[in-house]
Design an enzyme around this catalytic site. Sequence first.
Site, PDB file in Angstrom:
ATOM      1  N   TYR A 253       0.817  -1.239   0.000  1.00  0.00           N
ATOM      2  CA  TYR A 253       0.000   0.000   0.000  1.00  0.00           C
ATOM      3  C   TYR A 253       0.837   1.269   0.000  1.00  0.00           C
ATOM      4  O   TYR A 253       2.045   1.216   0.017  1.00  0.00           O
ATOM      5  CB  TYR A 253      -1.077  -0.041   1.072  1.00  0.00           C
ATOM      6  N   GLU A 254       0.170   2.380  -0.097  1.00  0.00           N
ATOM      7  CA  GLU A 254       0.831   3.689  -0.252  1.00  0.00           C
ATOM      8  C   GLU A 254       1.813   3.683  -1.422  1.00  0.00           C
ATOM      9  O   GLU A 254       2.892   4.268  -1.351  1.00  0.00           O
ATOM     10  CB  GLU A 254       1.561   4.099   1.042  1.00  0.00           C
ATOM     11  N   GLY A 255       1.408   3.055  -2.522  1.00  0.00           N
ATOM     12  CA  GLY A 255       2.286   2.876  -3.674  1.00  0.00           C
ATOM     13  C   GLY A 255       3.066   1.589  -3.508  1.00  0.00           C
ATOM     14  O   GLY A 255       3.967   1.523  -2.672  1.00  0.00           O
TER      15      GLY A 255
END
Lengths: 589, 589
Positions: free
Chosen positions: B437-439
Amino acid sequence: MNYYHAPVRDLQFVLHELLDVSAGSPIAEIADPDTINQVIEAAGQFATEILAPLNGIGDRQGCTMPSSGVVTTPDGFKNAYKQFSEAGWTALACQSEHGGQGLPNAVNAAVMEIFAGANMAWAAYPGMSQAAYTCLAANGSDAQRALYLPKLASGEWAGTMCLTEPHCGTDLGLLRTRAVPNADGTFGITGTKIFISGGEHDFTDNIVHLVLARLPDSPPGVKGISLFLVPKFLVSPEGDLAERNAVTCGSLEHKMGIHANATCTMNFDGAAGYLVGEPDKGLAAMFVMMNHARLLVGVNAIGLMEAAYQKALGYAKDRTQGRSPTASTRNVPADPIIEHADVRRMLLTQKAYVEGTRAFAQWACQLADTQHFADDSGVRHQAAELSALVTPIVKAFSSDLAVECTSLAMQVFGGHGYIVDNQVEQHLRDARIIPLYEGANGIQAMDFLGRKVLPDQGTRLEMFLAIVTEFIDANANNPVLREFTAPLSSATEVLRNATHEVLMQAKTDPHVLGSVAASYLRLAGHVGLAWMWARMAAIGLVNPASADPIYASKVATARFYFKKLLPEIHSLAAAIAAGSGPIMELDFG
Amino acid sequence: MNYYHAPVRDLQFVLHELLDVSAGSPIAEIADPDTINQVIEAAGQFATEILAPLNGIGDRQGCTMPSSGVVTTPDGFKNAYKQFSEAGWTALACQSEHGGQGLPNAVNAAVMEIFAGANMAWAAYPGMSQAAYTCLAANGSDAQRALYLPKLASGEWAGTMCLTEPHCGTDLGLLRTRAVPNADGTFGITGTKIFISGGEHDFTDNIVHLVLARLPDSPPGVKGISLFLVPKFLVSPEGDLAERNAVTCGSLEHKMGIHANATCTMNFDGAAGYLVGEPDKGLAAMFVMMNHARLLVGVNAIGLMEAAYQKALGYAKDRTQGRSPTASTRNVPADPIIEHADVRRMLLTQKAYVEGTRAFAQWACQLADTQHFADDSGVRHQAAELSALVTPIVKAFSSDLAVECTSLAMQVFGGHGYIVDNQVEQHLRDARIIPLYEGANGIQAMDFLGRKVLPDQGTRLEMFLAIVTEFIDANANNPVLREFTAPLSSATEVLRNATHEVLMQAKTDPHVLGSVAASYLRLAGHVGLAWMWARMAAIGLVNPASADPIYASKVATARFYFKKLLPEIHSLAAAIAAGSGPIMELDFG
């Protein structure tokens, strides 16, 4: 849902084109190529149709204990087992005198990979029975074999291996379970065993426990351990079930994965047991089975890698996101992510490792067959030596890679990989047990370096490297193969140098072994995979690409392996050369 | 139960002795060492007493949906949040004008590491609110800031970030959620967002969603995305809660880990939204927060590594099994497994990575502070450049290592690591989301190499390497440090050569970037860690070992890192040099 499909073509490639397990080996009479292909295809069908659909259900439901000592498996599991045993799968590798089909290890391993890939938690039940069969076949008395083995072969009864206790896992010398002689020649077994896979379940009428315990006058440590057969229900001489024995499942473990496989605490309260083999020789008796089990556990890891890879590959072809740098003229909002190089890197890593470890593990199983079936005693001896050498590699390297590769498969899914419904994260949770059980991977590494390589000054290792070098030499004049044989040759030198280094250091430093064993096993594993990939590339290169896409695929994947993954050997060699100093200095407080 | 304890001494070492975040930096007036120490100690106490005991409960219970749209967090979670916000923790990094304490990033990150280490699923709720605060503080109108920020700072309300949709995660240009202007100046937001952390819960009276959506006449792709504020309950100009907005949680995801953090599908059915910032500039507005969030996500990973390491260390000291080769004269049946070299290898790997990434991440947070607080615009600019450069390393390298190290912590436990009750396997399941997550980490790698290194021909990278080289040069005449500065210097050369190689290849090959980005980021991460370990060793060497065991520990761990882990750079460099050829050749069919 994109269910598991057995990698039939790749298994055929490995068994026939790479290893020639039928024609070129002592097992030709037992298993011709057509028979092998039929078995693999039938296993694949059973796996896809019956086992794979139960994999997610098993994970969600897990095993339960509706009343004290009773274990219920998830919906569908028991029925699948009924179909499985009725179809004769439990008897595949068993001897014909017990109703088995006598198929060789290599074929059995291929089938086990398929079943584990489809449903590891389920496959572990017949897997334990097979281990018990092997152990009892090797060590049991004629009467024990006659009474129990046909029922294990038919799948009517199941088996377990009871080794671990709360305070002893790796260090079996500490075990405390007691065996007290009874007047009738049986023994009263008392103690607690933990982590017993399939210790209790609803698949079969009876469960045959093979239990390590200590006789009253036995010496302490590993030299005082004996092996006992403890059936859940006692068995009359005619083979009928009699009274319930005093062995019960006290509780089920809650685990990270393989929820559908019952991991039991087993309480033995003076349960009737029968000595198997000689007193105090239990550990050796058990280890006949352990090497076999370790090979199959490595194969199991390969099955999970394959299953996760298939899902990642399917997702990468379907999911569109972002533009490929070379597809921007296409009039679509986004391209399939398989066109992105970083996604291809993750897929190729999985493909190179699953196919590489498969080839290597099948070669190890072929050795086990040669060890048993070869006419020539020298051939048998060499196969036994090599089999002992590479078994810990198959177990530890394959299972470490299974954790890495199932995690990579999740990564291909992005955030969707973390969601239970997409059924890829289960593979990582299931795979994570494999580096831990059947001898934790640190133990495998110590076994490999400390028992198989160092004691004979690397002689057995050289036996292996000679085979690799033979392949390199045989292709010395083939410039097309040089891109593979040259780095393979370098890799063997890296391993030789590392071995020399460790042998030197170990003369004066007792901590070198433990300090470098893990890196050393992985380095040797890479040499094994490099050898297999060079051989597979050689086959790929001599077959026309038009005949079957597998040939070009093998060449391309071999290139990826040699260029992108094999270079890890240099960091491993550096870590090995650094010895024990950096490991023993710190005071952890 | 062996609960998490905050690594107070190590954080103090990093913040004061290594980085000197107070005296040597622009934040001296905001946070003196005593204040920082008090904050860290208080956070540690809260983490151990309140959050850590809820970690296993949260995992077992998970979040539930007792009725449509309603989300209940596990027992104790809501009360812990009440204590947390009342104690002022939510306001720690918020600005004083909104009731915040204005503490710098470095201190905030230390505290976030502690909370995440104790209970990642719980800590993600205030973490999301902090992200929303940061985004709104940077982009909101004066009125929006006045109305919402004090409530976010006080913790009375929570916040979320709503980006992902079913068909678009990485590729936000594909997003479809619509924003239609209403007559009253608001916008009607309609669409479905998935994977919304804390999208619904029972902690707060209101939840402020920051939502990316598309205005009717906006261009397609990323240039047509705007940012909207969509409160769960509308807010009167006086700040009172008014009617329920048309945004509801449709379902909760079942995930591998962080079960206690509600991952929601959020349905917007013409919900009233307020434009934040300029139309069509939503992505840029969001990215102000994203870099901040990525740093904190990396810090979160470090917290999990620490927690798992503590458990593994405790277990290794307690569990006796087998004999150490140098302890055989002791009259005990078995030695603590921490005396076995292979176990020490696993513990040291964790220790070297957790302390190394902690130091590097804290340095990155210090850069973010310098970027905001420094008087000199040149200093601010340099810090901003470096911060942008290293943020993807902190996110991706730390989180990949968190997966590796939490898995190693399990391995130290042997089979017991797989058992839920021992609470170490949860850390791996929780950690596994962070690379996603978060890229996803592949995106971080592309960002690092493709946006931060290649476009300026490595100029920004050289800015970083110049700082490393400055340290090497400053210690050129110190022979005691040479064992660290020499391999550090070599590592910078390996990175420089790899950069040169990629720059050359990228001129003609568009697939090089994606093919080598992951290896390149990891290589750069090792250079960062090597720099930090050399600096920490230098501090360790000049302090008397008798003063505090941390000094000898830093030197010994640095030696381990340099000898055993840093050599990975050579395999990474080889993989980078191999470029895109081995990755693009295979036809996956």
